[in-house]
Design an enzyme around this catalytic site. Sequence first.
Site: not given
Ligand SMILES: NC(=O)c1ccc[n+]([C@@H]2O[C@H](COP(=O)([O-])OP(=O)(O)OC[C@H]3O[C@@H](n4cnc5c(N)ncnc54)[C@H](O)[C@@H]3O)[C@@H](O)[C@H]2O)c1
Length: 330
Positions: A122-124, A146, A150
């Site tokens: 993530t950009d964070e 968080y 990451k």
């Molecule tokens: N949403 C954003 O804007 C954003 C931006 C940049 C990066 N990301 C990254 O993208 C990825 C997905 O983000 P998202 O928004 O879809 O998240 P989300 O919270 O919608 O989904 C996360 C999923 O991961 C599963 N999960 C969590 N811990 C787990 C574990 N230990 N074992 C198995 N499954 C597990 C959860 O059950 C869930 O289905 C993350 O790694 C996040 O850091 C998200």
Amino acid sequence: MKLLVTGGLGFIGSNFILKLLTESSNYEIINVDAELFGADHKNLSEIKNSKKYHFEKGNITNKKFMEEQIANCDAVINFAAETFVDRSINDANPFLVSNIRGAYTILDIITKQKKRMIQISTDEVFGSLIDGTATEQSKLNPSSPYAATKAAAELLANSYYATYGSDVIITRCTNNYGPRQFAEKLIPKTILLASKDMKIPIYGKGTNIRDWIYVDDHCDAVLMTLLNGKSGKSYNISANNEIDNLTVVRKILEIMNKSEDLIDFVEDRPGHDFRYSMDSKKISDELGWKVKSNFDDGLRKTIQWYLDHPDTLNNVSSTVLDSTPWKNQL
Ligand SMILES: NC(=O)c1ccc[n+]([C@@H]2O[C@H](COP(=O)([O-])OP(=O)(O)OC[C@H]3O[C@@H](n4cnc5c(N)ncnc54)[C@H](O)[C@@H]3O)[C@@H](O)[C@H]2O)c1
């Protein structure tokens, strides 16, 4: 190609799986998800009976289970993570477990089994930037628990590449929006509350800036790095669409034809990063990736998707609707 997608019941993982299985016949996907926050089987109802899709409930920290799953695949895309900054303020422990221990478990296995891993970051990790923009060379400087987990996963991935030559690539993306996002996050929460004519909390003065990218554009970039990215490298994925939170909420209210009187300015969360910004020149130059979506069109599509799927918004707990969720349990 047989892919192991982790966290595929969540927002971005489910959009990624749907994209690959509906737009191409080249992929088979095993989705490993522990069914934690953000997970929803309805996100994948369209393809749940596809012969090319298989779901395995399990935790990415379970080494034996993950060894068996990864042995059946050519590559792993690790979306699985605890993702809500506010919850990481209440209790960072689940973030350490999923985001650090989980990434470590996969890194160790892909190294032994000689598979490729895409670590979704993530950009964070770059922390708040008052001005300027982060490149792949910028210093990691996370502010929230968080973001720190990451960043830790990124450091582990780099260390595995340096020590063992592991085939791992890091992608860092800005704030995603689109269908299937859990209602705790700004855009779906605003749509949910506006649809019920309830007050919409905005932290501080709503001046915090995020670079919003439509989830499909992020998924395209992840696929490109999987297919053509260079091992041991990282790629920033951004949309050049920096907007403050108040403007985002106002745009949603305008599209939904709701009054701005619904806006409720509330106490800001501690350590709230003011602005994130990344330069995505590298992925454009090296892999030919470009943003396709325009924010206003993407936002309209997103709002329409939620209005067409009211159960996604209605079945959420009252803590999700809380105006300051970071205060819970402090
Ligand atoms: N949403 C954003 O804007 C954003 C931006 C940049 C990066 N990301 C990254 O993208 C990825 C997905 O983000 P998202 O928004 O879809 O998240 P989300 O919270 O919608 O989904 C996360 C999923 O991961 C599963 N999960 C969590 N811990 C787990 C574990 N230990 N074992 C198995 N499954 C597990 C959860 O059950 C869930 O289905 C993350 O790694 C996040 O850091 C998200």
